[in-house]
Design an enzyme around this catalytic site. Structure first.
Site, short mmCIF file in Angstrom:
data_model
loop_
_atom_site.label_atom_id
_atom_site.label_comp_id
_atom_site.label_asym_id
_atom_site.label_seq_id
_atom_site.Cartn_x
_atom_site.Cartn_y
_atom_site.Cartn_z
N ARG A 61 -0.33 9.12 1.12
CA ARG A 61 -1.64 9.17 0.77
C ARG A 61 -1.74 11.17 0.85
O ARG A 61 -2.79 11.24 0.03
CB ARG A 61 -2.45 8.35 2.03
N HIS A 89 -8.19 9.61 2.56
CA HIS A 89 -8.23 8.68 1.44
C HIS A 89 -7.68 9.09 0.19
O HIS A 89 -9.41 9.48 -0.45
CB HIS A 89 -8.98 7.05 2.16
N ARG A 110 -0.55 9.06 8.68
CA ARG A 110 -1.04 7.69 8.58
C ARG A 110 -0.75 7.02 7.81
O ARG A 110 -0.50 7.27 6.52
CB ARG A 110 -1.92 7.67 9.41
N GLU A 116 1.51 -1.18 0.08
CA GLU A 116 0.27 -0.05 0.08
C GLU A 116 1.33 1.17 -0.01
O GLU A 116 2.11 1.43 0.31
CB GLU A 116 -0.53 -0.15 1.15
N HIS A 147 -10.86 10.14 5.54
CA HIS A 147 -10.69 8.58 5.91
C HIS A 147 -10.42 8.03 7.44
O HIS A 147 -10.18 7.62 8.14
CB HIS A 147 -9.12 7.19 5.15
C1 SIN Z 1 -7.01 1.06 2.35
O1 SIN Z 1 -7.36 -0.28 2.31
O2 SIN Z 1 -6.78 1.22 1.85
C2 SIN Z 1 -7.27 1.69 3.46
C3 SIN Z 1 -6.48 1.11 4.40
C4 SIN Z 1 -5.44 2.20 5.56
O3 SIN Z 1 -6.74 3.06 5.62
O4 SIN Z 1 -4.73 2.05 6.44
#
Ligand code: SIN
Length: 515
Positions: free
Chosen positions: A285, A238, A381, A118, A346
């Site tokens: 992010r 997000h 975060r 991610e 988010h």
């Molecule tokens: C996501 O799946 O993109 C969100 C996961 C997160 O916010 O840590």
């Protein structure tokens, strides 16, 4: 009066249940009574809906040092490095513990955990259960809660204020005042220790990936009781929520989708992140959310595109069944159709200031999970570090709970008011909520100006003045309770943002054009 240690946990998501089960485990033969107050069924909690997973070092070719570095880079160094280190180190054992309790995380054909990548992570390290990791962890914890006689879950309980005794150095949290959402009764519930695990406050914005319950209750109760906060300016957007034209809760398209190969495209279908950041679509992010926001502003469009073509229809449906279902509800087939996506609120990176064991600045009061500002996240975060925090810090809090309990006997609960909640929506409350979400979205969003923040503070103060007399007349509804709390959190966010001298992490000043 009870001398058996009484603990009240407000919030029954992953942080609250981890704390309660760890504490009940540690109690051994010692008597303890743990009551979890929950205002809604866990299925509508942020925990349950968490798609991504838990970030942790589970492979030999990954390292604690790399996970710590990625966390500090995402947090722009505003994290508490010591807390980051211990959370990163203690995470893998907790994941193994969950597996031991029956949690199923995705594995490859060789039987090894299949880790996702991610945003902001230098390698794949996200342990997940397809796109339903939160649901899987909740399933395991809920079963444990049900089997533990020391834990009692009281549902439909909406906490509205903390009960504080004493003055100055003798101040201590001794309970919570809560409304029974079925009967309207208001009860003072006393305890040796109160643990807030109430989640975030995404509903103060027009678009959020958070569920209805994200009304900032724990943070607001703490602020009203003069608990210290930290990092409140850092509201994480997000980058990819599904754009459907609707307001309120919107569907998340997990970052793991980009980790699996999907690419962001601009309004003119060019690769949006090319040349913006060396990590491209998997940049931290705030970088991706800002790039999308700028594109939307410059092109005058309400969304950009996410191309899941590289993943393909079948693989998408297999690995991301929840997201595929949400897309299908809007006539979209991921892998075939471009998905319209936009940033949405988010996660609160800050919250009530705690140490590495969840202790707030008020004796007798702990805060865990999203409502806490433990210093793990800093100014933004790192993806999937929130479930990690929600496992590690509650366990650490449970370890020291016995030392934090005062010897004073606890009073029995007492109903202080019998009433009915107003059933019909109160128009002025709905209008006030719309005004709050509008000002937060316009002025306290991804890009901020001093003028806009000042404007939002004036609006928040005006709305608070409208709401206060309704609160005092006690025509309470759930919407009014939520609005009262969201206003407190909104003010704290706007004030903290005004006090940030420079753009950092999720807080970004608009650069004035050079004339
Ligand atoms: C996501 O799946 O993109 C969100 C996961 C997160 O916010 O840590």
């Amino acid at each position: 009066m009870s001398t058996v240690p009484e603990i009240i946990v407000v919030g029954g998501g992953i942080a609250g249940m981890t704390y309660a089960t760890q504490l009940a485990d540690r109690a051994g033969r010692r008597p303890v009574r743990i009551r979890i107050l929950s205002k809604a069924v866990v299925q509508v909690s942020n925990s349950f809906q968490a798609q991504g997973g838990v970030a942790a070092v589970m492979r030999g070719d990954d390292s604690f040092e790399d996970h710590v570095r990625d966390t500090l880079v995402a947090g722009a160094g505003r994290n508490d490095e010591a807390v980051v280190r211990l959370v990163v180190r203690e995470g893998p054992a907790l994941i193994r513990g969950l597996i031991g309790l029956g949690a199923h995380f995705d594995r490859g054909t060789d039987g090894a955990l299949r880790l996702a990548r991610e945003g902001g992570h230098s390698t794949a390290r996200v342990v997940h259960h397809r796109d339903r990791t939160g649901e899987e962890i909740v399933r395991v914890l809920q079963r444990r809660v049900e089997l533990m006689p020391a834990i009692e879950v009281l549902s439909d309980q909406r906490a509205i204020d903390l009960i504080i005794s004493g003055e100055g150095a003798d101040r201590r949290c001794i309970g919570v005042r809560a409304v029974d959402l079925r009967t309207g009764d208001v009860t003072d519930r006393f305890a040796h220790l109160v643990v807030l695990a109430t989640g975030g406050a995404g509903r103060m914005y027009e678009h959020t990936t958070n569920p209805q319950g994200a009304s900032g209750d724990g943070i607001a109760m703490g602020i009203r009781a003069a608990a210290l906060t930290r990092d409140m300016a850092f509201v994480q957007f997000h980058p990819t929520a599904l754009h459907t034209g609707a307001h309120g809760t919107v569907s998340l398209v997990s970052e793991a989708v980009r980790g699996a190969g999907a690419r962001l495209l601009g309004a003119d279908l060019r690769p949006l992140m090319r040349g913006v950041h060396p990590m491209g679509d998997l940049a931290p992010r705030n970088v991706v959310a800002r790039a999308i926001h700028r594109e939307m502003m410059h092109a005058g469009v309400p969304h950009v595109w996410l191309d899941a073509g590289p993943i393909g229809v079948e693989r998408f449906a297999q690995e991301f069944p929840g997201i595929a279902l949400a897309c299908r509800a809007h006539g979209l087939l991921p892998g075939r159709d471009l998905l319209p996506v936009m940033p949405a609120v988010h996660y609160m990176c800050g919250g009530l200031r705690t140490d590495d064991r969840g202790r707030t600045s008020i004796p007798g009061l702990f805060a865990l999970g999203e409502c806490a500002g433990s210093g793990v996240h800093g100014a933004d975060r790192l993806a999937s570090n929130s479930l990690l925090e929600a496992l590690v810090i509650p366990k650490r809090a449970a370890e020291i709970t016995w030392d934090e309990i005062s010897g004073t006997p606890v009073l029995p609960s007492r109903i202080i008011r019998r009433d009915r909640l107003a059933k019909r929506p109160v128009e002025v409350v709905d209008r006030a909520m719309a005004a709050l979400t509008h000002t937060m979205t316009k002025h306290v969003g991804i890009i901020r100006t001093e003028h806009g923040l000042q404007h939002s503070l004036r609006a928040i103060n005006r709305i608070s003045r409208q709401v206060q007399p309704i609160w005092e007349r006690r025509r309470w509804t759930t919407a009014l309770m939520d609005l009262r709390d969201l206003l407190v959190v909104a003010r704290a966010v706007a004030e903290a943002a005004l006090n940030e001298p420079e753009s950092v992490g999720a807080h970004c000043w608009e650069v004035e054009p050079v004339s």
